[in-house]
Design a protein around this motif. Structure first.
Motif, short mmCIF file in Angstrom:
data_model
loop_
_atom_site.label_atom_id
_atom_site.label_comp_id
_atom_site.label_asym_id
_atom_site.label_seq_id
_atom_site.Cartn_x
_atom_site.Cartn_y
_atom_site.Cartn_z
N VAL A 28 0.84 -1.20 0.00
CA VAL A 28 0.00 0.00 0.00
C VAL A 28 0.87 1.25 0.00
N ARG A 29 1.90 1.24 0.82
CA ARG A 29 2.79 2.40 0.90
C ARG A 29 3.46 2.67 -0.45
N TYR A 30 3.97 1.62 -1.06
CA TYR A 30 4.68 1.76 -2.32
C TYR A 30 3.79 2.34 -3.41
N VAL A 31 2.56 1.86 -3.51
CA VAL A 31 1.64 2.34 -4.55
C VAL A 31 1.21 3.77 -4.27
N LEU A 32 0.85 4.08 -3.03
CA LEU A 32 0.35 5.41 -2.70
C LEU A 32 1.45 6.47 -2.84
#
Length: 377
Positions: free
Chosen positions: A115-119
């Protein structure tokens, strides 16, 4: 709806869901709920939003470096057992603990990093801020010892034991994810977190010291990676403003010092502790709302007139020593509040004394008194 609004709405939904899970007293099931909440986000976000992040060419080297640092941290943590001893690990890997601890925590780590990587790859400030806060909450939920916040003392345990380490750690994770991608964080977090749920014995170091290590470790990793790979890039890009770098370092140092000091004072397991004055019995010397800073009692010489912190009838008291008597080779201390007419009932002994008050911080305790009053309603 534009892609920007969609990604902001998605990050807001993830944040709201995790925040509700943190507020609701879930006890030991917090990590499982966090994994369930993050799973759909980790699956759907990569499908609907393109990743636009441009990663450093050093991402593979950084992956190796952070993995080595993580292994060194685990080794140093276990070396403390030579000083503090070892004890049987209640979370060691077995069938029950695998499903209750290891698997949910591993899932939260993996899902939150996806989630962190995509956001973060969307390069939107609001999305990045919501992502950071969501990951902080997820980190807090995987703590196996996170208490239900039913009193001020438990709130302080939550702040020192979970919130502060999560805030600092996720600054590092945000930095690594933005510059070097998904895998350095996965490797670092898997090594530094999951080992505590696999090995049969663990060092007997106190939780307070462990939390301090957790606060320092991300700072060490950031400084090492930054000096190794990022300084040359900044010079090449001309982003070398001396004033900006100095102010950033000063601000970071101040925040870290405040966090460390707060953790040390809250824990009361170090040489100094803090106690908020909640009554008027010592008005003049220590007024209601002051914070009394005390040094831990380790058989120091106590004289009449010394203000001490002691425990009596399961209550912490800050009063002055009014009289000292030695009866049957045991020292008895008789205490009194400065504005009280009578000496306190009974006496205390050396075993009841917590610390000696030498410093006070006027008015610093009023926020604490206000928070305590909320729990009494």
């Amino acid at each position: 709806m534009t892609d920007k609004r969609k990604i902001q709405l998605s990050s807001a939904l993830v944040f709201a869901a995790l925040l509700i899970a943190l507020i609701v007293p879930l006890g030991e099931s917090g990590r499982i709920v966090a994994a369930v909440l993050l799973l759909p986000a980790a699956v759907l976000l990569p499908l609907f939003f393109k990743k636009r992040s441009i990663l450093s060419i050093n991402k593979n080297q950084v992956l190796l470096v952070v993995a080595v640092i993580a292994l060194l941290y685990v080794m140093l943590h276990y070396l403390t057992g030579l000083e503090f001893g070892f004890y049987k690990n209640p979370y060691r890997l077995n069938v029950s603990n695998f499903f209750q601890f290891f698997l949910p925590i591993a899932a939260v780590i993996a899902f939150s990093e996806v989630v962190r990587y995509v956001l973060l790859a969307q390069n939107d400030r609001l999305t990045s801020a919501l992502c950071y806060l969501s990951c902080v909450i997820a980190d807090m939920l995987i703590c196996s010892n996170i208490p239900a916040v039913t009193s001020f003392a438990r709130l302080m345990d939550l702040v020192a034991g979970a919130l502060f380490p999560a805030l600092v750690s996720n600054l590092l994770y945000t930095y690594l994810s933005k510059r070097y991608g998904l895998y350095p964080n996965l490797a670092f977090r898997a090594i530094t977190t999951l080992y505590a749920y696999t090995l049969p014995i663990v060092p007997g170091i106190s939780e307070s010291l462990t939390n301090l290590f957790k606060l320092f470790l991300p700072i060490v990793v950031y400084l090492f990676i930054d000096s190794l790979y990022e300084k040359k890039r900044r010079y090449a890009l001309g982003n070398t403003s001396p004033l900006r770098r100095i102010l950033s370092k000063i601000l970071t140092a101040v925040v870290v010092i405040i966090m460390i000091g707060t953790m040390m004072l809250i824990s009361n397991q170090f040489y100094f502790g803090a106690y908020v004055i909640a009554t008027d019995s010592m008005t003049g010397e220590l007024n209601r709302g002051d914070v009394a800073i005390y040094e831990s009692y380790e058989d120091q010489l106590i004289k009449e007139g010394q203000v001490i912190v002691f425990e009596k009838n399961n209550t912490i008291v800050v009063h002055r020593v009014a009289d000292i008597k030695i009866i049957n080779e045991k020292t008895r201390y008789y205490t009194k509040g400065d504005v009280n007419e009578d000496i306190d009932a009974g006496f205390i002994t050396d075993g009841d004394i917590i610390g000696l008050v030498n410093v006070k911080l006027p008015y610093f305790g009023y926020p604490t008194l206000w928070i305590r009053s909320l729990f009494k309603r």
